[in-house]
Structures are given as structure tokens and as C-alpha cells.
Design an enzyme around this catalytic site. Structure first.
Site, PDB file in Angstrom:
ATOM      1  N   PHE A 141       2.334   8.296  -1.270  1.00  0.00           N
ATOM      2  CA  PHE A 141       1.533   7.094  -1.171  1.00  0.00           C
ATOM      3  C   PHE A 141       0.075   7.377  -1.565  1.00  0.00           C
ATOM      4  CE2 PHE A 141       5.335   5.828   0.342  1.00  0.00           C
ATOM      5  CZ  PHE A 141       5.640   6.169   1.638  1.00  0.00           C
ATOM      6  N   TRP A 169       0.827  -1.216   0.000  1.00  0.00           N
ATOM      7  CA  TRP A 169       0.000   0.000   0.000  1.00  0.00           C
ATOM      8  C   TRP A 169       0.854   1.256   0.000  1.00  0.00           C
ATOM      9  CZ3 TRP A 169      -0.355   4.018   3.542  1.00  0.00           C
ATOM     10  CH2 TRP A 169      -1.444   4.896   3.384  1.00  0.00           C
ATOM     11  N   HIS A 170       2.005   1.159   0.715  1.00  0.00           N
ATOM     12  CA  HIS A 170       2.863   2.330   0.847  1.00  0.00           C
ATOM     13  C   HIS A 170       3.542   2.708  -0.456  1.00  0.00           C
ATOM     14  CE1 HIS A 170       2.396   1.672   5.182  1.00  0.00           C
ATOM     15  NE2 HIS A 170       2.779   2.922   5.322  1.00  0.00           N
ATOM     16  N   GLY A 171       3.773   1.756  -1.295  1.00  0.00           N
ATOM     17  CA  GLY A 171       4.453   2.113  -2.543  1.00  0.00           C
ATOM     18  C   GLY A 171       4.534   0.951  -3.491  1.00  0.00           C
TER      19      GLY A 171
END
Lengths: 478, 320
Positions: A478, A322-324
Site C-alpha cells: 500500500f 487508499w489500501h489498493g
């Protein structure tokens, strides 16, 4: 518009005047228009996307509620979730999957001829798609009724204080507040000013000052010795905290000023005494979202030890992703999944050997201290993968740190910024540590003049020690 | 949830806000005045300049390579003349030119100006320096206003303490009582560092072309020096072994500089290359500056002889 820019504060001043001056019935429209102006300022093309997700999930939720059969309800749930995931997948992960697939084919000696797409990553997409997702699921579960007003629902999705970098606000928390009276309040204004001031100190004074040291080390890690890289890693640990917690605090403060209550998003995470404790204190809105919409639906801890570990790993791997859109974020998530699994196994073993109730106080204290230090060190290691440009850079950094044979600071460049960084980290850590004993709000309530001194102190810290290089917020990516 | 319910607003909120605003104005101005006094009375190199307290025979200007390539206390002792190093980290040729013009308007013009010309790779503005001494130098104030107009006016109207934001005020306070002329790297580059060192592509690219603005600033600086009877010496101090090889545009850049300015560049970039004389591949250390000193003294004395010869010739032509 960044929170640490003058243009944002000019926008907010105008917005606040219009918000409080308008009739109650018009405030939702003012909020929505203001939020769209805020979001469109980044890139007006992004507006089509957020409006699209808003309308589609609004309709999906209404259809879920209106449908009589379970199959139809489920179908509309799948449609709503699919819309969110499809948009997120396309704009954020399409090129990641293409690159990974091409790399895999290359390994197998196959020339695919595939090329990446020209896609701009819209700011905040991870946050508002998760909000839309959670709303759709909550309506399906019966947690909240579907919102009949598109205006109110659109305001929830687009509300600008938390739009681009969280916190991820649940519809069940926000939508009822739209009906509450919102009048200008001195008490609320004081509270908001304190939150915003401290948030800006965390971001502009601490995080951006530490960034000067961090950026030079992570830009060219091969040119730095182990001790220099170790300093960079520790500084980044506090930089990302100051950056993200600072942003969250400003967002919460701005919403509070306008009469909305957001939950706390960070609770002194580096004082955690276990990995699960860390995830109850770090990015609380995301970790609770992953718990409620991923971990628990997968079975949580209800299906035995092995399945629990699998659920933990799945949740953390996807949380990392999800973060990257890069494998080093997945690795970071996997590390934390591993830490959580290790902790679970370790706690079960300890409980078998010496149950909690039979441990001497001294031993309990020693375990708490050691585990707190271990958690901090492991979290620092995890941040290397989060920040490094590539796996090879992360490996180089950790290898140099592990192989460092000298702790001498004489070779370390940027000594001035080092000293400033250490002083800032120490100051913020002391203030947060003292908060375990002192109730700052109660003290401010008893001695209101101290609130003024606190605000003056924050502004002085900003003017004298702030770093104003126009740096963005880390979580914007993000 | 936050402040207790017992917290009561002031009876006159607008008055309270006015008092808060006035209090901030007073505190801000008071603290700014206190810091400003400490900064100006400091022995920090730029504070000495803006106090008119320099009086150097030989003035050195450059970036961090100028800071670490010349150890002025030893040069002063060897030459028997006051050598003052006004170099600073990141000082571009544009800033060096402004500082030199401010210098000659406050202090007697030096006999010799040594310019470490790797600062002519760009003509950026050192905002920190400008904002700290903006009230002492119209040129710096103007440069700050041009580079960051919002910050400039904000500091004038709302936050005077903002002028003391950054590294320089803290250095000025640190050198309140002692000279900073002995500020130089004292550590050695670790073994094998140069073998692993890779010059960033953007850094190497700067050597591929001459920056027209930087060259104009350099020419202007040279003209100002000549107008005040100051001889100018352009120097490039040493790099550690192997660094220059990663700059393919180096030689052409130096030749271009010489052609543009009409001045010789004393290229000492490979005069000393032993790693022990460097703190990192770009910057010498104290030992290195001392090792380089004989070369520097020879150049300075050569300039002095040339100047004496030129003066004699001018004098004999006049007498005829």
C-alpha cells in the site's frame, strides 16, 4: 530491507552506533541519511519522489505561513495538497483509472485504444504522502507552525522506522521531539526490546505461519471445500493482524529505542464490541487521519443523520481505495462503511426502544457479547474482499463457505499447519485477552527478571516456530 | 507510559548484557540438546534411518505421492519382507538420492528400491529435513549450507534451537513412541471435486521439459543402488480420473525419463482412477493404496524373478 531480515538488523546496528555517537546537532543529518539509505535500498529511483514531495510541501507550508491574505494561504494549501494527491494518483491509481475507464467503455461497446502505463508503485508512497498532506493542512489550520528547517522536516517525512508501512505520524507529534535529548537509556532499551520482540513474534511466528494455509486457499479457491476456505478466511483475519500490528510494534519499538515516541497503532482490535470501536483499535493512525482530514471536514456527524451516513460511506470508500488500486479494496471499504452506518442506525433505534441507562446488566452484557461476535464475523467477511484476487474469487469463497454442508476436517489439507495455526492464534489471543486484566509493563517493572524471560521466550518462539520464507509485510503493497 | 519510573537499570549494564548473552547461549544449547535427543530416539522414519535402525528389504522413496501410494505395513505382511517407506511430502529426487546414500552407509542395502518418480520433476532442497539431521549427515549439512548459508551459520553460532524449526521436528516428537509407517491419507475426495479441479499452469508446465539436474540426480541414485546390489523400480502411482488429462506433457516426460535413465517407468497413473480411492486428485488414500497393492506386489515379484533369473544366468556362466 525487511524488519525480519538480517540485512536490516545489520543496518540498524550501524545506524544506532552512528546515531548515539554523533553530536546532537548532527543527529538529524544522520537520521536523514540513514533513512534515505533505507529507502533507497528498495529502489534508488524512489528517492527522487520522496525528496520531491518533501521539498514541495516544505515550500508550500512556508508560503502558507508567510502569506498575508486568506486567498493566498488557501491557494498554497491547494497547491501542497494537489502535489501530494497528484503524485499519489499518478503512481498508485493511474493504471487503475485507465483500466476502469477502458472496462466501462467496453461495456458501452466503445474501443478506446487506451493502454496502461509502465509505472512502478514506490514502496510506502501512501504513508509518506499522507504525512506530507497532514503537515500541510495542519500548518494551514494553525495547529503547528511551518517547520523552518528543511533538514528537520525531511527527517520527519523520511524517518525510516515508519517510512514504508506506517504508523502515519503527525508532524505535531514528531517535530517537537526532534529537539529532545536522545541518549541511550537502559529503560528505553528494555521497553524497545520487548516491543520489537513481540512484534516479530506476531509477524514471523504467527502471521507468516498462517500465510502457508491462507496462500494455498486464496491461490486456488475453486480447489477447496467450504470448511477449508472458512479456515483460510479466519487464518487470514489473524495473519493480517499479526503482520501489520507486528510491523507497527517493531517500528514503534525502534523509534522508542532512538528516543522517539509514536502512538499505539493497534489496540486489540478483535476484542471490539462495535464497528466504531473496531476503527478506534485497528490501524489507529490511519483511522484518526481519515477522521481528522476527511470525515470531519466533510461535516462529520454535525449535519444530520443522512449526511452523516454519506460522510461515513465516503470516508470508508476512500479509505478502502487508499489500501489498493482495485475495486475489491473499494468494496472492502464500502462494506465497513455499511457496517458503520448500520451500527449508527441500530444504536439510534435501540436507544429509542430502551435507552442505555435502563438496560439490565445482563442485557447489556448479552448485547456486548453478541455485538462483539458479530463485529468479528463481519470483519472476517470484509477481509475476503481484501485478500481475494478478484470479485469472482471473493464471491466463490463466500458462496462455498455459506453452502458448506460439512464441518468435517478430514478433507482439509495441511492439517499440521492448521494445528500450528490454531495453537498460535489461541496463544496470542489469550495473551492479549489477559492484558485487559494484567498490566504487563507494571509486572515487568516489579520483577525485572521476567523481562529477560519474556525476551528469551520470544526468541525461542522465533527460532522454533518462526516461518522464515522471506515473506514481505502485507502493508508494503500500500 | 511503559515500564514504571521505579524501574532502575543494573549497576553494571555491560556485565548484565554479558550475563544475558551467556544465559541465552546456555538455554538455547540446553533446549536444542533436549529436543535433539528426543528427535533421534523417535520412531519417525528419518530418525530410524539416522539411528541406523532400518534394515529394510524393500525401500520406498518419493514425495507425498510416495507417502500415500504405498502402505508399507500391508506390503510387509503380503511380501513377508520388511518394506520401509522413506517418502515424505515435497521430497525431491535430489533429497531422495542423498537419503538413499545415507541409508546404504548406515544400514544393509535393500534388495529393491522403489522410486515414485514424480519427485524427479524438480531437484529442490528440503531445507527442513537438512537442518534437522545436519549433524548426522554431512550431505544434508552441506545441502543446507548451500541452500541457506546465513541460517546455517546463525544456527551454529547464535541459535542452535533454529535447527528444530519447522514441521519435521514436531512430527518426530509426535512419533516418539510409535511408528509412522501407517501415516497415510484416510479420507476420501469429496464428490465432484475432480470436476472442479484445475491444475495450476505452473504445475502443468513442469511436465513439459525434463529438469537436467533432476535427471542427473535420478541417474546417480540408480547407479548407487546398482553399486550396492539393489534393484531399482521406477513407478508413477495413480492420479484421480481426469487429472492426467490436464497434463498434456505427461507421456513425453515419461518417455524422456526412460530414455535418459535407461530404465523402464512402471506407469500406474491410470491403474486406479475411482475417486473413492483418493484423498485429493494427486494423492491416494489408504483404501486406494490397498486397491493398488496387487499391482505393486506383481511388479515387486516380477523384479524378484528377474533378479533370480539374472543371478542364475550369472552363476551358470561362471560355472562354465
Amino acid at each position: 530491507m525487511l524488519f525480519n531480515s538480517l540485512i536490516f538488523w545489520a543496518f540498524f546496528a550501524i545506524f544506532a552506533v552512528l546515531f548515539f555517537a554523533s553530536r546532537r546537532s548532527a543527529r538529524h543529518l544522520v537520521s536523514l541519511v540513514g533513512s534515505y539509505v533505507f529507502y533507497g535500498w528498495w529502489d534508488v529511483r524512489f528517492l527522487g519522489l520522496i525528496i520531491g514531495i518533501t521539498v514541495l510541501t516544505y515550500l508550500a507550508a512556508l508560503r502558507i505561513e508567510c502569506s498575508r491574505s486568506a486567498a493566498m494561504r488557501r491557494a498554497w494549501l491547494i497547491a501542497g495538497v494537489a502535489v501530494c494527491l497528484a503524485i499519489l494518483g499518478t503512481f498508485k491509481y493511474a493504471n487503475f483509472f485507465i483500466d476502469s475507464f477502458v472496462a466501462l467503455l467496453d461495456q458501452l461497446g466503445i474501443q478506446s485504444g487506451l493502454h496502461t502505463l509502465s509505472i512502478i508503485l514506490p514502496v510506502g508512497i501512501s504513508f509518506y504522502t499522507f504525512q506530507a498532506l497532514s503537515y500541510t493542512v495542519d500548518v494551514y489550520r494553525g495547529v503547528i507552525p511551518a517547520e523552518p528547517s528543511l533538514l528537520r522536516y525531511a527527517t520527519y517525512i523520511a524517518f525510516f522506522p515508519q517510512l514504508v508501512a506506517g504508523p502515519i505520524v503527525r508532524a505535531s507529534d514528531f517535530l517537537p521531539q526532534l529537539s529532545h535529548d536522545k541518549s541511550l537509556s537502559w529503560k528505553r532499551s528494555c521497553e524497545a526490546a520487548c516491543m520489537v520482540a513481540w512484534g516479530l513474534v506476531l509477524k514471523v511466528v504467527m502471521a507468516d505461519s498462517l500465510a502457508i494455509v491462507v496462500d494455498t486457499r486464496f491461490a486456488n479457491p475453486a480447489n477447496h471445500e467450504g470448511i477449508s476456505l472458512l479456515i483460510g478466511v479466519v487464518f487470514y483475519t489473524f495473519q493480517i493482524y499479526g503482520d501489520f500490528a507486528g510491523y507497527s510494534l517493531v517500528a514503534i519499538g525502534l523509534a522508542h529505542f532512538l528516543g522517539y515516541e509514536f502512538n499505539q497503532n493497534f489496540d486489540r482490535p478483535y476484542f471490539s464490541t462495535s464497528f466504531s470501536d473496531f476503527w478506534r483499535r485497528w490501524h489507529i493512525s490511519l483511522s484518526s487521519w481519515l477522521r481528522d482530514y476527511l470525515y470531519i471536514p466533510l461535516g462529520g456527524s454535525r449535519k444530520g443523520g443522512g449526511r452523516t451516513m454519506a460522510n461515513l460511506m465516503t470516508t470508508m470508500l476512500l479509505g478502502g481505495l487508499w489500501h489498493g488500486a482495485a475495486w475489491n479494496f473499494v468494496a472492502w471499504g464500502g462494506l465497513h462503511g455499511g457496517f458503520l452506518c448500520f451500527q449508527r442506525a441500530g444504536e439510534q433505534t435501540m436507544d429509542r426502544i430502551l435507552p442505555v441507562g435502563r438496560r439490565p446488566t445482563v442485557l447489556r452484557g448479552a448485547i456486548t457479547l453478541c455485538s462483539g461476535l458479530a463485529v468479528f464475523l463481519c470483519v472476517c467477511v470484509g477481509w475476503v474482499f481484501f485478500r481475494a484476487r478478484s470479485f469472482s474469487d471473493a464471491g466463490l469463497i463466500l458462496g462455498r463457505i455459506a453452502g458448506a454442508d460439512s464441518l468435517s476436517l478430514s478433507q482439509v489439507p495441511q492439517k499440521f499447519h492448521l494445528a500450528k495455526g490454531v495453537a498460535l492464534i489461541a496463544g496470542v489471543t489469550l495473551i492479549e485477552a489477559a492484558s485487559f486484566r494484567l498490566d504487563y509493563w507494571a509486572i515487568g517493572g516489579r520483577y525485572p527478571a521476567l523481562i529477560a524471560f519474556f525476551l528469551f521466550g520470544c526468541v525461542l518462539a522465533l527460532t522454533l516456530l518462526g516461518t522464515f520464507q522471506g515473506t514481505s509485510f502485507i502493508y508494503f503493497q500500500f | 507510559m511503559y515500564l514504571p519510573e521505579s524501574f532502575r537499570p543494573p549497576r553494571r549494564p555491560l556485565l548484565a548484557l554479558l550475563i544475558l548473552a551467556f544465559s541465552w547461549w546456555a538455554i538455547d544449547r540446553g533446549i536444542a540438546a533436549l529436543i535433539g535427543r528426543e528427535v533421534l530416539q523417535s520412531q519417525f522414519r528419518f530418525s530410524c534411518l539416522y539411528r541406523g535402525d532400518c534394515d529394510a528389504n524393500v525401500l520406498i522413496l518419493g514425495n507425498s505421492r510416495g507417502v500415500n501410494g504405498f502402505f508399507s505395513p500391508d506390503l510387509t505382511a503380503a511380501l513377508g519382507k520388511k518394506v520401509f517407506n522413506l517418502s515424505y511430502n515435497g521430497l525431491s529426487i535430489k533429497m531422495a538420492r542423498m537419503l538413499f546414500e545415507d541409508y546404504v552407509s548406515r544400514c544393509p542395502a535393500p534388495e529393491l528400491l522403489i522410486l515414485e518418480v514424480t519427485n524427479a520433476l524438480d531437484a529442490g532442497t528440503s531445507v527442513g529435513l537438512c537442518q534437522l539431521y545436519a549433524d548426522k549427515s554431512p550431505a544434508l549439512a552441506n545441502a543446507w549450507r548451500t541452500a541457506e548459508p546465513t541460517a546455517f551459520w546463525l544456527s551454529r553460532l547464535a541459535a542452535a534451537t533454529f535447527r528444530y524449526n519447522g514441521e519435521l521436528p514436531l512430527r518426530a516428537v509426535a512419533f516418539r513412541k510409535r511408528s509412522d509407517q501407517n501415516w497415510i491419507n484416510t479420507y476420501q475426495m469429496p464428490e465432484g471435486m475432480m470436476a472442479r479441479y484445475v491444475v495450476a499452469p505452473e504445475a502443468a508446465a513442469k511436465w513439459e521439459t525434463l529438469d537436467p539436474e533432476a535427471i542427473a540426480e535420478l541417474c546417480r541414485c540408480i547407479t548407487t543402488a546398482r553399486t550396492h546390489g539393489t534393484k531399482v523400480m521406477l513407478v508413477i502411482t495413480p492420479y484421480a480420473a481426469g487429472y492426467r488429462a490436464q497434463l498434456p506433457g505427461f507421456t513425453d516426460w515419461v518417455q524422456g525419463l526412460e530414455a535418459a535413465t535407461g530404465e523402464d517407468v512402471r506407469d500406474l497413473s491410470e491403474a486406479i482412477i475411482t475417486p473413492k480411492y483418493f484423498g485429493d486428485p494427486l494423492h491416494m488414500n489408504l483404501e486406494g493404496a490397498r486397491a493398488l497393492m496387487p499391482e505393486v506386489l506383481a511388479l515387486v515379484r516380477e523384479e524378484g524373478r528377474d533378479q533370480a533369473v539374472a543371478s542364475d544366468e550369472a552363476g551358470s556362466q561362471t560355472s562354465r
